[in-house]
Structures are given as C-alpha cells and as structure tokens.
Design an enzyme around this catalytic site. Structure first.
Site, PDB file in Angstrom:
ATOM      1  CE  LYS A   1      -1.735   2.912   2.640  1.00  0.00           C
ATOM      2  NZ  LYS A   1      -1.652   4.094   1.742  1.00  0.00           N
TER       3      LYS A   1
ATOM      4  N   GLY B   1       7.190   5.776   7.657  1.00  0.00           N
ATOM      5  CA  GLY B   1       6.303   6.936   7.680  1.00  0.00           C
ATOM      6  C   GLY B   1       6.501   7.708   8.961  1.00  0.00           C
ATOM      7  CB  SER B   2       4.480  10.297  10.562  1.00  0.00           C
ATOM      8  OG  SER B   2       3.246   9.626  10.634  1.00  0.00           O
TER       9      SER B   2
ATOM     10  N   GLY C   1       3.392   5.138  12.869  1.00  0.00           N
ATOM     11  CA  GLY C   1       4.203   3.985  13.280  1.00  0.00           C
ATOM     12  C   GLY C   1       3.699   3.378  14.579  1.00  0.00           C
TER      13      GLY C   1
ATOM     14  CD  GLU D   1      14.139   2.351   9.664  1.00  0.00           C
ATOM     15  OE1 GLU D   1      14.368   3.515  10.073  1.00  0.00           O
ATOM     16  OE2 GLU D   1      14.800   1.362  10.016  1.00  0.00           O
TER      17      GLU D   1
ATOM     18  CB  CYS E   1      13.460  10.054   7.086  1.00  0.00           C
ATOM     19  SG  CYS E   1      14.257   8.914   5.967  1.00  0.00           S
TER      20      CYS E   1
ATOM     21  CD  GLN F   1       5.425  18.300   4.901  1.00  0.00           C
ATOM     22  OE1 GLN F   1       4.879  17.252   5.218  1.00  0.00           O
ATOM     23  NE2 GLN F   1       6.239  18.940   5.737  1.00  0.00           N
TER      24      GLN F   1
ATOM     25  CD  GLU G   1      10.385  13.911  10.352  1.00  0.00           C
ATOM     26  OE1 GLU G   1       9.255  13.447  10.538  1.00  0.00           O
ATOM     27  OE2 GLU G   1      11.306  13.276   9.810  1.00  0.00           O
TER      28      GLU G   1
HETATM   29  P1  NAD Z   1       2.439   8.929   7.190  1.00  0.00           P
HETATM   30  O1  NAD Z   1       2.715   8.256   8.495  1.00  0.00           O
HETATM   31  O2  NAD Z   1       1.378   9.950   7.143  1.00  0.00           O
HETATM   32  O3  NAD Z   1       2.028   7.835   6.097  1.00  0.00           O
HETATM   33  C1  NAD Z   1       2.856   6.742   5.793  1.00  0.00           C
HETATM   34  C2  NAD Z   1       2.005   5.619   5.240  1.00  0.00           C
HETATM   35  O4  NAD Z   1       1.159   5.122   6.278  1.00  0.00           O
HETATM   36  C3  NAD Z   1       1.084   6.025   4.097  1.00  0.00           C
HETATM   37  O5  NAD Z   1       1.068   5.004   3.126  1.00  0.00           O
HETATM   38  C4  NAD Z   1      -0.264   6.124   4.771  1.00  0.00           C
HETATM   39  O6  NAD Z   1      -1.344   5.899   3.909  1.00  0.00           O
HETATM   40  C5  NAD Z   1      -0.161   5.015   5.793  1.00  0.00           C
HETATM   41  N1  NAD Z   1      -1.105   5.140   6.911  1.00  0.00           N
HETATM   42  C6  NAD Z   1      -1.615   6.245   7.471  1.00  0.00           C
HETATM   43  N2  NAD Z   1      -2.439   5.932   8.487  1.00  0.00           N
HETATM   44  C7  NAD Z   1      -2.446   4.586   8.580  1.00  0.00           C
HETATM   45  C8  NAD Z   1      -3.101   3.647   9.422  1.00  0.00           C
HETATM   46  N3  NAD Z   1      -3.921   4.039  10.402  1.00  0.00           N
HETATM   47  N4  NAD Z   1      -2.877   2.346   9.217  1.00  0.00           N
HETATM   48  C9  NAD Z   1      -2.051   1.930   8.250  1.00  0.00           C
HETATM   49  N5  NAD Z   1      -1.401   2.762   7.417  1.00  0.00           N
HETATM   50  C10 NAD Z   1      -1.586   4.077   7.583  1.00  0.00           C
HETATM   51  O7  NAD Z   1       3.837   9.479   6.681  1.00  0.00           O
HETATM   52  P2  NAD Z   1       4.125  10.366   5.368  1.00  0.00           P
HETATM   53  O8  NAD Z   1       3.612  11.740   5.624  1.00  0.00           O
HETATM   54  O9  NAD Z   1       3.699   9.642   4.146  1.00  0.00           O
HETATM   55  O10 NAD Z   1       5.732  10.378   5.353  1.00  0.00           O
HETATM   56  C11 NAD Z   1       6.497  11.291   6.059  1.00  0.00           C
HETATM   57  C12 NAD Z   1       7.136  10.631   7.274  1.00  0.00           C
HETATM   58  O11 NAD Z   1       7.873   9.481   6.873  1.00  0.00           O
HETATM   59  C13 NAD Z   1       8.143  11.518   7.990  1.00  0.00           C
HETATM   60  O12 NAD Z   1       7.951  11.435   9.392  1.00  0.00           O
HETATM   61  C14 NAD Z   1       9.489  10.916   7.607  1.00  0.00           C
HETATM   62  O13 NAD Z   1      10.537  11.143   8.516  1.00  0.00           O
HETATM   63  C15 NAD Z   1       9.153   9.473   7.526  1.00  0.00           C
HETATM   64  N6  NAD Z   1      10.142   8.746   6.727  1.00  0.00           N
HETATM   65  C16 NAD Z   1      11.013   7.919   7.370  1.00  0.00           C
HETATM   66  C17 NAD Z   1      11.970   7.228   6.659  1.00  0.00           C
HETATM   67  C18 NAD Z   1      12.909   6.302   7.366  1.00  0.00           C
HETATM   68  O14 NAD Z   1      13.439   5.414   6.720  1.00  0.00           O
HETATM   69  N7  NAD Z   1      13.131   6.461   8.659  1.00  0.00           N
HETATM   70  C19 NAD Z   1      12.047   7.375   5.275  1.00  0.00           C
HETATM   71  C20 NAD Z   1      11.153   8.235   4.638  1.00  0.00           C
HETATM   72  C21 NAD Z   1      10.195   8.907   5.379  1.00  0.00           C
END
Ligand code: NAD
Length: 481
Positions: free
Chosen positions: A170, A223-224, A228, A248, A282, A329, A383
């Site tokens: 997804k 993701g965030s 997470g 991550e 990130c 954003q 962040e």
């Molecule tokens: P986000 O957490 O909003 O979304 C990430 C993913 O999670 C998306 O696909 C989203 O649809 C899904 N999601 C959202 N709610 C969910 C739920 N309840 N259940 C399951 N899935 C769900 O993050 P974003 O805004 O897409 O990305 C930005 C974040 O990602 C920043 O915090 C950044 O630091 C982090 N990031 C981390 C790394 C790393 O490797 N550490 C790499 C890239 C980005």
C-alpha cells in the site's frame, strides 16, 4: 484510470483520486483507484495462497524475476524519473538518482536470492546435528510514505520477494503513480498469480485489514512516528498471532561542524543535507550544530550558497529545489517557520512561500535558514520535513556532541572535521543508526544497512544483507540420523 493489482487482476476500486502535480496544480498526473476493505482482504488471501508457490520456485527463478524488474527500471530511468518529479516534486536530477537506486536495489536482491544459507553445527548430544535455516515469513504488508515513491517501495518489495514472501503493497496516497508503474513492471516479471498485490488508498481506511488480517504475518512500515505507533499497536493488539513488524520513522538529524572543518566542505554538506529534495528526507540535516570559532564564517557561507538554490518546477532545467509535496505539508512548514521567529530565532535566509513559478500555481517555498537558535526551541525538537534548517551555536566539541544527541530521534548524524581524533570520537558517540563523516546526513548506498535508533526506528535494519533479519524467520532443526 489506474487500477489496483489484486490476485493477478487489474481492478477498479471503491472510488478514485486525482494525482496532482505540486509544481503545477492544474496538471493532473492521472486518476488512481482507491481499494475497498473487501479488496484489501482479497489481496491478503491471494498473497497467502500464492506464497507457497513462490517459495517453492528455485532461488534462480526468484533471482531472475528480480533482475528483470531491475533491468526494466534501468531501461526506463528517464521516463520514470519524469513521473516521479511530476507527482512528488523532486527535482529531476534527484528523481533520476532515485530510479537508479531502486533499480540497483532489485539487482542487489536478485543476487541475495541466491545466497540464502544456513548453518550446520554439532550438537551436545552424540550423533545429533543441528541445522539452522532461514524460511520466508509468509505474507508481508508493505506501507510506504510519499517522499521516496520508488526507492522505499523497492527496498521493501525486493527483499520480501527475494526471500520467498508474498506481498501486499500500500503506497502513500500522494504518490500512486510511481507505485502503479512499479507494480505494472512487477506484474510482468513472471511471479505466480497473487504473489504481489498493489492496494492503493487511504491508510486509515485500509490499515485495519492490512495490519490485522490473520493472513498477514509481517508488516514493514516507513512513515511518521504517530502512524508507526498505530502500526505497532495493531501488530501486537490484534486477535490471534501477533505480526512481526519493522518501523522506520522520523528524524531530527544533526550535522556537527567543528572548528577544524574545511569550511567549503561543511557548507556543501549542509546545503545538500538540509535542502536537497526540498528537505523532505527522513535523513535531512535539520540541526546544524556549529562551534563558536567557525560559526560566523559558516553562516556567511550558507547564506551565500543558498542564493544558488533555484526553486522551480521540479522538471524545469536548472531547478535545484522543487516544490513542497502538497498544501498541508506547505502549511506545516510555514507554521514551523512562524514558530521559529516567535520563539526568538533569526531568519537568516529564505522562508517565503511563492504561490506561482513562471505563472504555474504550485507549493513553492524558498529554503529557510534560522540562526541564533537554542536546542529547546520547537524547530529544534520536532521534525518539520521541509526545506528548513537551524544553526545552533555551541562552545566546543563536547557541547556539540551533547546537543547532537539531545533529541528523541536517532536516524542519521554527521560531523565535518579534519581531525581524525574528532572523527573517531563522533563516529563512536553519536547516537544514530547512521553516521556520516565529512558527508551529508542524507544520501546512502543501496547495499548496506539503513535505519536508526531511539524514536526513529523499531525492529531490524532494512537493506543490504541485514534485510534477511526481517524478511525471514529462523528454524533450528535437530537431526538424529
Ligand atoms: P504517514 O505516516 O502519514 O504515512 C505513511 C504511510 O502510512 C502512508 O502510506 C499512509 O497511507 C499510511 N497510513 C496512514 N495511516 C495509517 C493507518 N492508520 N494504518 C495503516 N497505514 C496508515 O507518513 P508520510 O507523511 O507519508 O511520510 C512522512 C514521514 O515518513 C516523515 O515522518 C518521515 O521522517 C518518515 N520517513 C522515514 C523514513 C525512514 O526510513 N526512517 C524514510 C522516509 C520517510
């Protein structure tokens, strides 16, 4: 219309969403289906049915499939980079680099598929031998963010498949274009029907199924931090067996510049690390921790170098910094810029939103540099995830190290110094999963482990051969012949 790929078929979803170009909001990249929960359940069931067939193929067959995917990514680098730049806003040269990286990851795991091994040991019991082997985990849910629309899916999908797992993928809502293009390539790689599934749509709607369906054995998430935590809670709190999970998340990465740094190198590392890819990495250097004796020269060098950060359409020649990914954003970035000023930081350069570039409406933001900041300010704690960096002035290397580690995050950290002694000390004492010496905090190789510690990550590392820790499960067999 771009459909989901479920159980070997391209299927319309419950509804669809427009994919909008952040460099020109009048430009619609395409319409992308959003799957229903029932379709997500079908995808998990298809993956569960296919996984034993995929695992039963020879390692060479899995390797060839992955190699084929890598080759097609390479052959279509220009076209895919254009799509990536158009839907995410990453400047074209960076987008081309990301496609290359995704291709290299598939090639690397094509090799790893052939190297899945084990150990054979003697036993404490006479005549007995002990065999330690690695097996696939089963069905893996892959959830990715928007900021690396090809590389992050690649570094999860490639090892998942290499080690014999089936996948339900997804992607983030904002970047279905690259996900769909990658899925289309994978759909022609000769995998048994159902081995790979693409389910597009909103995380909060599909999360319940993708995280809690008993057919899913493992969840890899980037993701965030707030999402997470939800993923972790679902993986542990669901009925029946818990799912294995890997997270991550965010970063607040420090780049330390010491008195003995080469000033040009320090500025180059900071400019690249803080602002390239519009700061939406990130691993971005958002805290520039600079010792007193070099501080003023460093700030002057930064302000000067920032004049060359041409903001524009991600696909226009000469653009260095593309737009921010979307309106929300951009609002978040501007809110933090406002907070920085309110809390007493000095805006030394940039920070203005531009509603248009060359007559095109988009989410343009001039990279922002704050000086005179303190470690306690909100802009140095949370962040931001945009082209915004702060300079923190410190007395000496001891204070620099203390400030660098004073964060809930621990993804990447860097030091710029010409002293071997300082380099060795910072390499040892920086509390981060990745440490860079005289290099930007962002920008990593595809064949070595990637990941953080503290609030940035949970679970085994991604990429390189360390990926086997997450994507396989270990079996210990005692054999009495
Ligand atoms: P986000 O957490 O909003 O979304 C990430 C993913 O999670 C998306 O696909 C989203 O649809 C899904 N999601 C959202 N709610 C969910 C739920 N309840 N259940 C399951 N899935 C769900 O993050 P974003 O805004 O897409 O990305 C930005 C974040 O990602 C920043 O915090 C950044 O630091 C982090 N990031 C981390 C790394 C790393 O490797 N550490 C790499 C890239 C980005």
């Amino acid at each position: 219309m771009h459909h989901n790929f479920i159980a070997g078929e391209w299927l319309a979803g419950a509804d669809a969403a427009a994919n909008i170009n952040p460099s020109d909001t009048r430009d619609i990249v395409g319409q992308y289906a959003r799957a229903s929960q029932a379709q997500a359940r079908t995808a998990v069931a298809a993956a569960a049915a296919a996984q034993p067939r995929w695992a039963a193929l020879t390692p060479m067959q899995r390797s060839e499939a992955l190699d084929h995917i890598g080759s097609e990514l390479l052959a279509r680098q220009g076209e895919l980079a254009d799509l990536l730049a158009r839907e995410e806003g990453k400047a074209l040269p960076d987008a081309a680099g990301e496609v290359l990286r995704a291709a290299h990851i598939f090639k690397f795991f094509a090799g790893e598929a052939l190297r899945v091994g084990g150990e054979l040991l003697g036993s404490t019991r006479a005549n007995m031998t002990v065999e330690i082997s690695r097996e696939p985990v089963g069905v893996v849910t892959i959830i990715t963010p928007w900021n690396f629309p090809l590389a992050i899916p690649a570094w999860k999908i490639a090892p998942a498949l290499a080690y014999g797992n089936a996948v339900v993928f997804k992607p983030a809502e904002l970047v279905p274009g690259c996900a769909w293009a990658l899925a289309e390539i994978i759909s022609r790689a000769g995998l048994p029907t159902g081995t790979f599934n693409l389910v597009m749509g909103r995380g909060r709607e599909l999360g319940g199924v993708l995280l809690e369906d008993p057919g899913v054995q493992a969840i890899t998430f980037t993701g965030s931090e707030s999402t997470g935590r939800k993923v972790a809670q679902s993986a542990v709190g669901r009925p029946g067996a818990m799912a294995k999970f890997q997270l991550e998340m965010g970063g607040k990465n420090p780049l330390v510049v010491l008195d003995d740094a080469d000033i040009e190198q320090a500025v180059a590392c900071a400019i690249n690390g803080a602002f390239y890819s519009t700061g939406q990495r990130c691993t971005a250097s958002s805290r520039l921790i600079v010792t007193d004796a070099i501080h003023d020269r460093f700030v002057a060098g930064m302000v000067d170098a920032m004049k060359n950060l041409v903001v524009g359409d991600a696909r226009a020649p000469g653009t260095v910094i593309g737009p921010v990914v979307d309106q929300s954003q951009l609002e978040q970035d501007l809110r933090y810029i406002g907070l920085g000023t309110q809390e007493g930081a000095k805006l030394a350069s940039g920070g203005n939103a531009m509603e248009q570039w060359n007559g095109q409406p988009g989410f343009y933001l001039q990279p922002a540099l704050f000086t005179e900041t303190t470690p306690a300010m909100t802009i140095n704690r949370e962040e931001i995830f945009g082209p915004v960096a702060s300079v923190i002035r410190v007395k000496d290397a001891d204070e620099a190290l203390k400030v660098a580690n004073d964060t809930p995050f621990g993804l990447s950290a860097g030091v710029v110094t010409q002293s071997l002694k300082n380099a060795a000390r910072f390499k040892r004492e920086l509390q981060a999963g990745m440490v860079m010496v005289n290099a930007p905090t962002a920008g990593v190789d595809p064949h070595v482990p990637f990941g953080g510690r503290k609030g940035s990550s949970h679970g085994p590392r991604e990429q390189g051969r360390y990926a086997a820790e997450f994507f396989t499960t270990v079996k210990t067999a005692y054999v009495n012949p």
